[in-house]
Design a protein around this motif. Structure first.
Motif: not given
Length: 272
Positions: A21-24, A267-272
């Motif tokens: 879910d993260f680019s890097h 829970g670790f997604s940057p989208l939430e």
């Protein structure tokens, strides 16, 4: 502790697997002094290909800040940049007191801001950088690993990691400074019924994860580490199963709003 300065060829690693879910991902160091017994990195190449035991060596990426500025500018030209710091080390382990390497990376990112930065640590020392965290507004999340509220359990699984009360106090201080925070129960360890209430008071949100969901192999890596023996020594074998998290999840649901509670990867997604 064997400490070595190294020159890295790159500092941003494309997000994949549990972090896709993260680019890097971004790791200031290789190796980790906390050396938690359950750490999945023990079963990954950075650890398996070393002669030294995990937790006894650290490589300092001395050119990390210079690399980051160049790579950030380049990455941002290709699309949104969302960073997870850190996936295979702790950015605030004790060596950071001396090197200030993580702080130097935050300064670079404050100037050339990514679209989102997730900071994962289990160290109260993270509160040192509150001044820099504030510069990111809502584009940052400080996630403190708090696997249990029982110190005797923490000492059995991660004796070299910071005490739980100190982590809780630090996260509360960061939250009160107006910075988005998360208490991360990862991996879930035996805890008390008061645990959810304690977490509600110190963070904006809570994420629950366990070995079976979070070690990237359905629990196989954890099995190889012999973690079940630690549970047996504590007389807490019933906690070592893939359904134990549901009991704690129900406790958390009774205490927290739906919007404040997440399970595993979400829970670790940057989208939430």
């Amino acid at each position: 502790m064997k400490i070595k300065d190294i020159v890295s060829k790159s500092i941003l690693t494309p997000g994949k697997g549990q972090l896709d879910d993260f680019s890097h991902s971004l790791n200031p160091y290789a190796g980790c002094a906390f050396g938690c017994k359950y750490c999945y990195v023990r079963q990954l190449p950075p650890s398996l290909y070393r002669d030294e035991e995990w937790g006894t060596w650290i490589d300092i990426k001395t050119n990390a800040a210079d690399l980051l500025k160049k790579e950030l500018i380049k990455a941002k030209k290709k699309g949104p940049v969302t960073l997870f710091m850190s996936s295979s080390t702790d950015p605030y382990q004790p060596i950071e007191y001396k090197t200030k390497l993580t702080r130097s990376l935050l300064k670079v990112m404050a100037e050339e801001q990514p679209d989102f930065l997730h900071v994962q640590t289990r160290s109260p020392f993270a509160k040192r950088d509150i001044d820099l965290f504030k510069q990111f507004g809502n584009k940052i999340r400080i996630s403190m690993t708090i696997e249990t509220d029982k110190e005797e359990v923490r000492k059995a699984f991660s004796p070299s990691a910071p005490p739980i009360p100190a982590r809780m106090e630090a996260l509360k201080e960061i939250k009160e400074a107006g910075i988005p925070t998360q208490a991360t129960i990862a991996p879930l360890l035996p805890c008390s019924r008061e645990f959810p209430k304690k977490l509600k008071e110190i963070s904006n949100r809570v994420t629950l994860d366990d070995f079976w969901m979070g070690d990237g192999s359905g629990g196989k890596r954890t099995d190889k580490l012999g973690i079940y023996e630690v549970y047996k020594q504590l007389g807490l074998e019933k906690w070592y199963n893939p359904t134990a998290y549901k009991v704690v999840l129900k406790m958390l649901q009774d205490e927290l709003n739906h919007s404040e509670l997440f399970v595993s990867k979400e829970g670790f997604s940057p989208l939430e």
